[in-house]
Design a protein around this motif. Structure first.
Motif, PDB file in Angstrom:
ATOM      1  N   LEU A  84       0.843  -1.187   0.000  1.00  0.00           N
ATOM      2  CA  LEU A  84       0.000   0.000   0.000  1.00  0.00           C
ATOM      3  C   LEU A  84       0.879   1.237   0.000  1.00  0.00           C
ATOM      4  O   LEU A  84       1.793   1.359   0.819  1.00  0.00           O
ATOM      5  CB  LEU A  84      -0.907   0.006   1.238  1.00  0.00           C
ATOM      6  CG  LEU A  84      -1.724   1.280   1.496  1.00  0.00           C
ATOM      7  CD1 LEU A  84      -2.743   1.502   0.380  1.00  0.00           C
ATOM      8  CD2 LEU A  84      -2.423   1.209   2.854  1.00  0.00           C
ATOM      9  N   LEU A  86       0.938   5.386   0.246  1.00  0.00           N
ATOM     10  CA  LEU A  86       0.279   6.641   0.598  1.00  0.00           C
ATOM     11  C   LEU A  86       1.145   7.777   0.067  1.00  0.00           C
ATOM     12  O   LEU A  86       2.350   7.811   0.313  1.00  0.00           O
ATOM     13  CB  LEU A  86       0.126   6.752   2.117  1.00  0.00           C
ATOM     14  CG  LEU A  86      -0.203   8.132   2.702  1.00  0.00           C
ATOM     15  CD1 LEU A  86      -1.590   8.596   2.275  1.00  0.00           C
ATOM     16  CD2 LEU A  86      -0.082   8.106   4.234  1.00  0.00           C
ATOM     17  N   TYR A  87       0.523   8.720  -0.648  1.00  0.00           N
ATOM     18  CA  TYR A  87       1.282   9.864  -1.152  1.00  0.00           C
ATOM     19  C   TYR A  87       0.383  11.085  -1.128  1.00  0.00           C
ATOM     20  O   TYR A  87      -0.775  11.021  -0.694  1.00  0.00           O
ATOM     21  CB  TYR A  87       1.848   9.590  -2.551  1.00  0.00           C
ATOM     22  CG  TYR A  87       0.831   9.477  -3.660  1.00  0.00           C
ATOM     23  CD1 TYR A  87       0.717  10.461  -4.641  1.00  0.00           C
ATOM     24  CD2 TYR A  87      -0.022   8.375  -3.753  1.00  0.00           C
ATOM     25  CE1 TYR A  87      -0.196  10.362  -5.677  1.00  0.00           C
ATOM     26  CE2 TYR A  87      -0.945   8.265  -4.782  1.00  0.00           C
ATOM     27  CZ  TYR A  87      -1.032   9.257  -5.730  1.00  0.00           C
ATOM     28  OH  TYR A  87      -1.949   9.162  -6.747  1.00  0.00           O
ATOM     29  N   PHE A  91      -3.821   7.116  -2.800  1.00  0.00           N
ATOM     30  CA  PHE A  91      -3.365   5.780  -2.442  1.00  0.00           C
ATOM     31  C   PHE A  91      -3.181   4.930  -3.705  1.00  0.00           C
ATOM     32  O   PHE A  91      -3.900   5.083  -4.685  1.00  0.00           O
ATOM     33  CB  PHE A  91      -4.388   5.081  -1.547  1.00  0.00           C
ATOM     34  CG  PHE A  91      -4.788   5.881  -0.332  1.00  0.00           C
ATOM     35  CD1 PHE A  91      -4.144   5.705   0.880  1.00  0.00           C
ATOM     36  CD2 PHE A  91      -5.808   6.817  -0.409  1.00  0.00           C
ATOM     37  CE1 PHE A  91      -4.505   6.442   1.997  1.00  0.00           C
ATOM     38  CE2 PHE A  91      -6.185   7.566   0.700  1.00  0.00           C
ATOM     39  CZ  PHE A  91      -5.527   7.374   1.906  1.00  0.00           C
ATOM     40  N   LEU A  93      -2.775   0.686  -4.408  1.00  0.00           N
ATOM     41  CA  LEU A  93      -2.752  -0.665  -3.868  1.00  0.00           C
ATOM     42  C   LEU A  93      -2.114  -1.579  -4.900  1.00  0.00           C
ATOM     43  O   LEU A  93      -2.450  -1.531  -6.090  1.00  0.00           O
ATOM     44  CB  LEU A  93      -4.165  -1.159  -3.548  1.00  0.00           C
ATOM     45  CG  LEU A  93      -4.871  -0.526  -2.341  1.00  0.00           C
ATOM     46  CD1 LEU A  93      -5.359   0.890  -2.638  1.00  0.00           C
ATOM     47  CD2 LEU A  93      -6.060  -1.390  -1.912  1.00  0.00           C
ATOM     48  N   GLU A 133      -9.591  -2.514  -1.670  1.00  0.00           N
ATOM     49  CA  GLU A 133      -9.675  -1.053  -1.776  1.00  0.00           C
ATOM     50  C   GLU A 133     -10.977  -0.532  -1.167  1.00  0.00           C
ATOM     51  O   GLU A 133     -10.976   0.465  -0.440  1.00  0.00           O
ATOM     52  CB  GLU A 133      -9.579  -0.644  -3.242  1.00  0.00           C
ATOM     53  CG  GLU A 133      -9.701   0.849  -3.485  1.00  0.00           C
ATOM     54  CD  GLU A 133      -9.655   1.180  -4.959  1.00  0.00           C
ATOM     55  OE1 GLU A 133     -10.633   1.785  -5.461  1.00  0.00           O
ATOM     56  OE2 GLU A 133      -8.650   0.834  -5.616  1.00  0.00           O
ATOM     57  N   LYS A 137     -11.412   1.991   1.939  1.00  0.00           N
ATOM     58  CA  LYS A 137     -12.170   3.242   1.811  1.00  0.00           C
ATOM     59  C   LYS A 137     -13.198   3.364   2.926  1.00  0.00           C
ATOM     60  O   LYS A 137     -13.365   4.432   3.532  1.00  0.00           O
ATOM     61  CB  LYS A 137     -12.876   3.296   0.455  1.00  0.00           C
ATOM     62  CG  LYS A 137     -11.997   3.650  -0.719  1.00  0.00           C
ATOM     63  CD  LYS A 137     -12.844   3.743  -1.990  1.00  0.00           C
ATOM     64  CE  LYS A 137     -12.008   4.180  -3.187  1.00  0.00           C
ATOM     65  NZ  LYS A 137     -12.835   4.265  -4.422  1.00  0.00           N
ATOM     66  N   TRP A 163      -7.375   7.066  -6.121  1.00  0.00           N
ATOM     67  CA  TRP A 163      -7.321   5.655  -5.733  1.00  0.00           C
ATOM     68  C   TRP A 163      -6.946   4.852  -6.967  1.00  0.00           C
ATOM     69  O   TRP A 163      -7.675   4.845  -7.951  1.00  0.00           O
ATOM     70  CB  TRP A 163      -8.660   5.181  -5.182  1.00  0.00           C
ATOM     71  CG  TRP A 163      -8.995   5.735  -3.832  1.00  0.00           C
ATOM     72  CD1 TRP A 163      -9.601   6.931  -3.548  1.00  0.00           C
ATOM     73  CD2 TRP A 163      -8.738   5.116  -2.572  1.00  0.00           C
ATOM     74  NE1 TRP A 163      -9.740   7.091  -2.193  1.00  0.00           N
ATOM     75  CE2 TRP A 163      -9.222   5.991  -1.558  1.00  0.00           C
ATOM     76  CE3 TRP A 163      -8.156   3.897  -2.191  1.00  0.00           C
ATOM     77  CZ2 TRP A 163      -9.124   5.684  -0.200  1.00  0.00           C
ATOM     78  CZ3 TRP A 163      -8.072   3.593  -0.833  1.00  0.00           C
ATOM     79  CH2 TRP A 163      -8.549   4.472   0.140  1.00  0.00           C
ATOM     80  N   HIS A 165      -4.780   1.102  -8.490  1.00  0.00           N
ATOM     81  CA  HIS A 165      -4.323  -0.239  -8.135  1.00  0.00           C
ATOM     82  C   HIS A 165      -3.560  -0.854  -9.309  1.00  0.00           C
ATOM     83  O   HIS A 165      -3.797  -0.526 -10.474  1.00  0.00           O
ATOM     84  CB  HIS A 165      -5.497  -1.137  -7.733  1.00  0.00           C
ATOM     85  CG  HIS A 165      -6.653  -1.090  -8.690  1.00  0.00           C
ATOM     86  ND1 HIS A 165      -7.673  -0.173  -8.581  1.00  0.00           N
ATOM     87  CD2 HIS A 165      -6.935  -1.827  -9.792  1.00  0.00           C
ATOM     88  CE1 HIS A 165      -8.539  -0.351  -9.558  1.00  0.00           C
ATOM     89  NE2 HIS A 165      -8.109  -1.340 -10.310  1.00  0.00           N
ATOM     90  N   ARG A 230      -0.937   8.350   8.024  1.00  0.00           N
ATOM     91  CA  ARG A 230       0.195   7.428   8.188  1.00  0.00           C
ATOM     92  C   ARG A 230       0.179   6.770   9.561  1.00  0.00           C
ATOM     93  O   ARG A 230       0.356   5.554   9.697  1.00  0.00           O
ATOM     94  CB  ARG A 230       1.492   8.203   7.965  1.00  0.00           C
ATOM     95  CG  ARG A 230       2.784   7.445   8.232  1.00  0.00           C
ATOM     96  CD  ARG A 230       3.956   8.318   7.816  1.00  0.00           C
ATOM     97  NE  ARG A 230       5.223   7.791   8.264  1.00  0.00           N
ATOM     98  CZ  ARG A 230       5.834   8.169   9.368  1.00  0.00           C
ATOM     99  NH1 ARG A 230       5.263   9.069  10.143  1.00  0.00           N
ATOM    100  NH2 ARG A 230       6.994   7.658   9.715  1.00  0.00           N
ATOM    101  N   LEU A 233      -2.915   4.340   9.839  1.00  0.00           N
ATOM    102  CA  LEU A 233      -2.718   3.076   9.131  1.00  0.00           C
ATOM    103  C   LEU A 233      -1.760   2.162   9.879  1.00  0.00           C
ATOM    104  O   LEU A 233      -1.982   0.945   9.964  1.00  0.00           O
ATOM    105  CB  LEU A 233      -2.192   3.351   7.715  1.00  0.00           C
ATOM    106  CG  LEU A 233      -3.165   4.016   6.745  1.00  0.00           C
ATOM    107  CD1 LEU A 233      -2.468   4.329   5.420  1.00  0.00           C
ATOM    108  CD2 LEU A 233      -4.393   3.140   6.505  1.00  0.00           C
TER     109      LEU A 233
END
Length: 354
Positions: A84, A86-87, A91, A93, A133, A137, A163, A165, A230, A233
């Motif tokens: 996963l 995070l930015y 996200f 996946l 996902e 969410k 989002w 993937h 962050r 999670l």
């Protein structure tokens, strides 16, 4: 700047220094698994290969946070996301699949693999990651008040963030793309090309380029929101041990962690700061990327947004969205700011203040 504004700036700068000091870009490493069967051993090796490529690409990138082998539970359902990311804008996946031989997908999006000359069906990794996902969410939406702030008193959500993937297969897999649906083919990559695909999705321009790119209207998380997500999670997977670049596995810790549990408890605009209603465009400070503590003001060269955090000025003027001309002018009537093009006479509402 009043005393309250100074306090906010002081806290924000201190908060950002905390993020920079404590940020471990590979937030969670893979768990050690006791694999015995050849298939599970191959699957774990594929996940390790992907984790290796992600580590090599993003271990020193303070805009990208990677969670490997991310497990979480929500509404009595448990999911495991292989990787996963995070930015700033959302996200990504990633589902890892060890496939020896060939793989193909028909027009009904049914997957098949060829092993030792025999074709057999297999579950769709794309459908699998979409289920993960959706559960993620739902989890983030339920806890949104702890993760993202409010805009004009209305709680923001995470559903409008980016989002995406991908499915990363073994580098020796033969991918039969000729008859594969295009949208599936674009999400199916070999491990060695995964980082390129991730970077293309994130499209992380520097501040100057993003300001100049008028077509990039993606809503961005600010530093406080990134920090909150962050941490949240990591807590979901039990605060698993993670590893910094030069240290053995150690639990992640945060120095001077903010006492507030929500973004809004910390980042409340000063009383003399106008709230900005954004009708279409997402504005951010060109210097520090702050997106909430901005005040529109007049200047020598036209209207601009004043950042309460770093005091930088960001122009409101931009190119015409209709004809692309740069011969535009921003005008103000009441609390409404409008952009008008001198070449084609197109008018565009930018924002309204209260």
């Amino acid at each position: 700047m009043n005393a309250r504004s100074s306090d906010i700036v002081s806290y924000t700068l201190n908060h950002r220094s905390v993020i920079e000091q404590d940020a471990i870009m590979i937030v969670k490493e893979m768990d050690n698994k006791n694999c015995k069967s050849p298939n599970t051993i191959a699957g774990q090796q594929q996940e390790k290969d992907v984790a290796f490529y992600l580590r090599r690409a993003f271990k020193d990138d303070n805009q990208v946070f990677v969670f490997n082998d991310f497990k979480f539970t929500h509404n009595d359902e448990t999911a495991q996301i292989d990787h996963l990311i995070l930015y700033r804008f959302g996200f990504i996946l990633i589902e890892s699949k060890s496939i020896s031989g060939s793989v193909k997908v028909n027009s009904q999006e049914e997957w098949s693999r060829n092993y030792r000359g025999k074709w057999q069906g297999m579950p769709s990794p794309i459908k699998q990651v979409l289920l993960q996902e959706q559960l993620l969410k739902d989890l983030l939406h339920e806890n949104r008040s702890q993760l993202v702030g409010k805009l004009l008193g209305l709680q923001q959500t995470l559903g409008k963030r980016s989002w995406d993937h991908l499915c990363a297969v073994s580098s020796n897999t033969l991918i039969e793309r000729a008859k594969m649906p295009k949208h599936i083919s674009e999400k199916l990559v070999k491990s060695e090309f995964l980082v390129d695909a991730v970077k293309n999705i994130m499209d992380l321009k520097n501040d100057v380029l993003r300001i100049l790119t008028v077509t990039d209207h993606r809503p961005a998380f600010n530093d406080s929101e990134i920090y909150a997500i962050r941490t949240f999670l990591l807590n979901q997977c039990g605060g698993e041990k993670t590893r910094s670049n030069n240290e053995a596995n150690e639990p992640i810790t945060f120095k001077n962690k903010p006492v507030s549990t929500t973004v809004d408890d910390v980042f409340k605009p000063p009383k003399n700061t106008k709230n900005v209603i954004i009708s279409k465009h997402s504005y951010a400070c060109k210097k520090c990327r702050e997106s909430t503590l901005l005040t529109p003001l007049p200047g020598r060269f036209g209207y601009f947004l004043k950042c309460v955090v770093c005091e930088a000025n960001t122009p409101l003027k931009k190119a015409c969205e209709s004809c692309g001309s740069k011969q535009t002018k921003v005008s103000k009537k009441g609390g409404a700011y409008t952009l008008k093009c001198s070449d084609c006479a197109h008018e565009e509402h930018l924002l309204t203040t209260t």
